[in-house]
Design a protein around this motif. Structure first.
Motif, PDB file in Angstrom:
ATOM      1  N   TYR A 182       0.913  -0.794   0.049  1.00 38.74           N
ATOM      2  CA  TYR A 182      -0.219   0.288   0.195  1.00 38.74           C
ATOM      3  C   TYR A 182       0.620   1.196   0.069  1.00 38.74           C
ATOM      4  N   GLN A 183       0.409   2.336  -0.514  1.00 42.37           N
ATOM      5  CA  GLN A 183       1.268   3.705  -1.203  1.00 42.37           C
ATOM      6  C   GLN A 183       0.978   4.758   0.409  1.00 42.37           C
ATOM      7  N   GLU A 184       0.253   4.119   0.891  1.00 45.42           N
ATOM      8  CA  GLU A 184      -0.060   4.769   2.484  1.00 45.42           C
ATOM      9  C   GLU A 184      -1.119   6.079   1.417  1.00 45.42           C
ATOM     10  N   THR A 185       0.288   7.071   1.176  1.00 51.57           N
ATOM     11  CA  THR A 185      -0.333   8.618   0.405  1.00 51.57           C
ATOM     12  C   THR A 185       0.068   8.907  -0.985  1.00 51.57           C
ATOM     13  N   THR A 234      -9.895  12.055  -4.193  1.00 52.29           N
ATOM     14  CA  THR A 234      -8.163  11.854  -4.453  1.00 52.29           C
ATOM     15  C   THR A 234      -7.228  11.016  -4.764  1.00 52.29           C
ATOM     16  N   ASP A 235      -6.448  10.961  -2.953  1.00 55.49           N
ATOM     17  CA  ASP A 235      -5.670   9.609  -3.439  1.00 55.49           C
ATOM     18  C   ASP A 235      -6.590   8.493  -3.797  1.00 55.49           C
ATOM     19  N   SER A 236      -7.772   8.094  -3.544  1.00 57.20           N
ATOM     20  CA  SER A 236      -8.206   6.423  -3.844  1.00 57.20           C
ATOM     21  C   SER A 236      -8.493   6.648  -5.940  1.00 57.20           C
ATOM     22  N   THR A 237      -8.510   7.896  -6.034  1.00 53.93           N
ATOM     23  CA  THR A 237      -8.184   8.115  -7.604  1.00 53.93           C
ATOM     24  C   THR A 237      -7.266   7.848  -8.194  1.00 53.93           C
ATOM     25  N   PHE A 238      -5.909   7.934  -7.450  1.00 59.10           N
ATOM     26  CA  PHE A 238      -4.690   7.815  -7.830  1.00 59.10           C
ATOM     27  C   PHE A 238      -4.797   6.396  -7.357  1.00 59.10           C
ATOM     28  N   THR A 239      -5.044   5.987  -6.838  1.00 58.09           N
ATOM     29  CA  THR A 239      -5.011   4.479  -6.486  1.00 58.09           C
ATOM     30  C   THR A 239      -5.658   3.851  -7.828  1.00 58.09           C
ATOM     31  N   ALA A 240      -6.844   3.866  -8.585  1.00 59.84           N
ATOM     32  CA  ALA A 240      -8.154   3.828  -9.933  1.00 59.84           C
ATOM     33  C   ALA A 240      -6.901   3.831 -10.890  1.00 59.84           C
ATOM     34  N   LEU A 241      -6.081   4.719 -10.624  1.00 61.43           N
ATOM     35  CA  LEU A 241      -4.416   5.292 -12.068  1.00 61.43           C
ATOM     36  C   LEU A 241      -3.728   4.701 -12.212  1.00 61.43           C
ATOM     37  N   HIS A 242      -2.834   3.807 -10.861  1.00 65.46           N
ATOM     38  CA  HIS A 242      -2.606   2.496 -10.301  1.00 65.46           C
ATOM     39  C   HIS A 242      -2.871   2.127 -10.798  1.00 65.46           C
ATOM     40  N   LEU A 243      -4.365   1.242 -10.211  1.00 64.07           N
ATOM     41  CA  LEU A 243      -4.890   0.375 -10.875  1.00 64.07           C
ATOM     42  C   LEU A 243      -5.151   0.336 -12.647  1.00 64.07           C
ATOM     43  N   SER A 244      -5.935   1.336 -13.363  1.00 64.34           N
ATOM     44  CA  SER A 244      -5.256   1.114 -14.810  1.00 64.34           C
ATOM     45  C   SER A 244      -4.241   1.020 -15.398  1.00 64.34           C
ATOM     46  N   THR A 253      -1.842 -10.192 -14.776  1.00 63.32           N
ATOM     47  CA  THR A 253      -1.983 -10.808 -13.360  1.00 63.32           C
ATOM     48  C   THR A 253      -3.521  -9.960 -12.451  1.00 63.32           C
ATOM     49  N   ARG A 254      -3.216 -10.705 -11.839  1.00 64.69           N
ATOM     50  CA  ARG A 254      -5.030  -9.969 -11.571  1.00 64.69           C
ATOM     51  C   ARG A 254      -5.019  -9.171 -10.313  1.00 64.69           C
ATOM     52  N   TYR A 255      -5.572  -8.808  -9.631  1.00 64.93           N
ATOM     53  CA  TYR A 255      -5.479  -6.992  -8.947  1.00 64.93           C
ATOM     54  C   TYR A 255      -6.443  -7.181  -7.271  1.00 64.93           C
ATOM     55  N   SER A 256      -6.241  -7.159  -6.695  1.00 63.96           N
ATOM     56  CA  SER A 256      -7.053  -6.831  -5.319  1.00 63.96           C
ATOM     57  C   SER A 256      -6.760  -5.191  -4.920  1.00 63.96           C
ATOM     58  N   ILE A 257      -8.421  -4.376  -4.784  1.00 64.30           N
ATOM     59  CA  ILE A 257      -7.770  -3.011  -4.000  1.00 64.30           C
ATOM     60  C   ILE A 257      -8.642  -3.825  -2.573  1.00 64.30           C
ATOM     61  N   SER A 258      -7.950  -2.389  -1.266  1.00 70.51           N
ATOM     62  CA  SER A 258      -8.200  -2.350   0.006  1.00 70.51           C
ATOM     63  C   SER A 258      -7.903  -1.062   0.691  1.00 70.51           C
ATOM     64  N   LEU A 259      -9.232  -1.286   1.291  1.00 68.00           N
ATOM     65  CA  LEU A 259      -9.658   0.138   1.925  1.00 68.00           C
ATOM     66  C   LEU A 259      -9.177   1.006   3.271  1.00 68.00           C
ATOM     67  N   PRO A 260      -8.067   0.460   3.572  1.00 67.64           N
ATOM     68  CA  PRO A 260      -8.486   0.509   4.968  1.00 67.64           C
ATOM     69  C   PRO A 260      -8.126   1.975   5.609  1.00 67.64           C
ATOM     70  N   ARG A 261      -9.312   2.331   6.741  1.00 69.20           N
ATOM     71  CA  ARG A 261      -9.243   3.497   7.137  1.00 69.20           C
ATOM     72  C   ARG A 261      -8.230   3.448   8.542  1.00 69.20           C
ATOM     73  N   LEU A 262      -8.119   4.686   9.105  1.00 73.00           N
ATOM     74  CA  LEU A 262      -7.015   4.715   9.937  1.00 73.00           C
ATOM     75  C   LEU A 262      -7.762   4.273  10.693  1.00 73.00           C
ATOM     76  N   ARG A 263      -7.178   3.656  11.777  1.00 76.40           N
ATOM     77  CA  ARG A 263      -7.857   3.025  12.919  1.00 76.40           C
ATOM     78  C   ARG A 263      -6.360   3.557  14.345  1.00 76.40           C
ATOM     79  N   PRO A 264      -7.362   3.865  15.851  1.00 75.40           N
ATOM     80  CA  PRO A 264      -6.804   3.513  16.426  1.00 75.40           C
ATOM     81  C   PRO A 264      -5.399   3.078  16.929  1.00 75.40           C
ATOM     82  N   ALA A 265      -4.032   3.840  17.424  1.00 74.00           N
ATOM     83  CA  ALA A 265      -3.315   2.869  18.054  1.00 74.00           C
ATOM     84  C   ALA A 265      -2.067   3.343  18.607  1.00 74.00           C
ATOM     85  N   VAL A 266      -1.041   3.213  19.108  1.00 69.98           N
ATOM     86  CA  VAL A 266      -0.127   3.391  19.794  1.00 69.98           C
ATOM     87  C   VAL A 266       0.603   4.777  19.193  1.00 69.98           C
ATOM     88  N   GLY A 267       1.033   5.842  19.807  1.00 69.70           N
ATOM     89  CA  GLY A 267       1.270   7.015  19.511  1.00 69.70           C
ATOM     90  C   GLY A 267      -0.041   7.844  19.030  1.00 69.70           C
TER      91      GLY A 267
END
Length: 370
Positions: A182-185, A234-244, A253-267
């Protein structure tokens, strides 16, 4: 002509693309909805604020496409965290080297205890996850682990630090069939704000990782942005462009998309651009309408209620009963977690829900090789 994803995506400016998304109109959305084969231009309309009044229409079409391609099935997988040792300094991650947490890396005998517990739960698809440390969690360590685990599972996947083409090829030969990175952003100018030190601070090297994965012959690649770091449309549109780009260049190659939202963590990092539930639903619908064949995964980061509601709208795989700390299945260690999960149902409870709404849980889809 571009040679890597970096060369392709640098054509697009993050702020210019954001303005294009927010300038979309109802007419643009209606045009996109009538297309038989949609492009990233259509995705821009479907992910825009102008598409929000059309979510019911989008949901019906996304459901139709998903049933047509996948039926009422859901693939189940489980993440196995191998280590929380990390040499990166990422402001949003519980594993960041700056955080004063107890560190642990599993030995093969400790992995055996995890395998025993996981197999009792019924899982045959395993996602290997690790903190990114080039010394303790080297690619040779992953190779040893994969060879050790291969007899026990139908599919093994990998979500670790970016590796070289040659290293991916060796891991693929040992039994890895799917790699997530994941590119993160995709906001290159802001990327250093979140990645302060370590190999992960190299934006281009990370962005070009899916190219190396495909060139190594790995069967499936997972993409995604960490939702909440930057403006999510916008970040997700870049993901779509990357996929294309990847689909055009690496057709086998097969492809999968994940949609992780930030969750509470240490820090206790607080996202500056949070995405609400409605936004996440819109993203799922937009990706399904863009590509009826792409796999879409949703983890236990999300709540029981939301996962139940979005199941028919395009999701093809989910985890259940997950632990985000090394050694968490044999014995729980909350102080080692990467982040807190949100859907705490056991695999048994989750499968019972799936069957109650007419879905078939897929524990074992296919074997990569024997």
């Amino acid at each position: 002509m571009e040679t890597t994803a970096y060369d392709f995506l640098r054509r697009y400016d993050f702020e210019d693309l954001r303005r294009r998304i927010y300038a979309q109109t109802a007419e643009d959305v209606e045009r996109a909805l009538t297309e038989a084969y949609r492009t990233t231009e259509d995705f821009i309309a479907l992910v825009s604020p102008a598409a929000v009044p059309y979510l019911e229409v989008m949901a019906r079409e996304a459901h139709r496409l998903t049933i047509e391609r996948y039926g009422k099935t859901l693939q189940l997988y489980l993440p196995l965290y191998l280590s929380n040792i990390c040499s990166n300094s990422c402001v949003y991650c519980g594993f960041s080297k700056e955080n004063k947490i107890r560190r642990r890396q599993l030995t093969l005998s400790e992995i055996d205890r995890e395998v025993e517990a996981i197999k009792r739960l019924g899982f045959r698809h395993l996602l290997l996850v690790s903190g990114e440390d080039l010394r303790s969690s080297s690619w040779q360590y992953y190779l040893e682990v994969v060879k050790h685990l291969r007899p026990h599972f139908a599919q093994l996947s990998l979500e670790v630090q970016p590796l070289s083409t040659e290293q991916y090829h060796a891991l693929g030969s040992a039994g890895i069939s799917y790699v997530c990175v994941y590119q993160e952003t995709y906001h290159e100018a802001h990327y250093p704000r979140y990645h302060l030190a370590g190999k992960k601070a190299d934006y281009r090297y990370r962005l070009e990782t899916p190219d190396r994965i495909a060139q190594a012959g790995i069967e499936k690649i997972g993409l995604g942005a960490l939702l909440g770091l930057e403006e999510w449309r916008t970040d997700s549109t870049f993901t779509a462009l990357h996929l294309s780009y990847l689909k055009r260049k690496y057709r086998q190659t097969r492809y999968s998309i994940s949609l992780p939202r930030l969750r509470p963590a240490v820090g206790a990092y607080e996202p500056s651009c949070p995405i609400d539930d409605l936004g996440l639903v819109q993203l799922i619908l937009a990706f399904r309408l863009l590509d009826p064949h792409v796999e879409i995964s949703l983890s236990t980061r999300e709540s029981e209620t939301l996962r139940n509601h979005v199941l028919p709208l395009g999701i093809t795989s989910m985890s259940a009963g997950s632990h985000t700390e090394p050694g968490g299945y044999a014995e729980q260690h909350a102080d080692l977690e990467q982040f807190s999960i949100n859907d705490s149902r056991s695999p048994e409870e989750f499968v019972a829900y799936l069957r109650s709404v007419g879905y078939e849980p897929i524990w074992k889809d296919w074997d990569t090789w024997m």
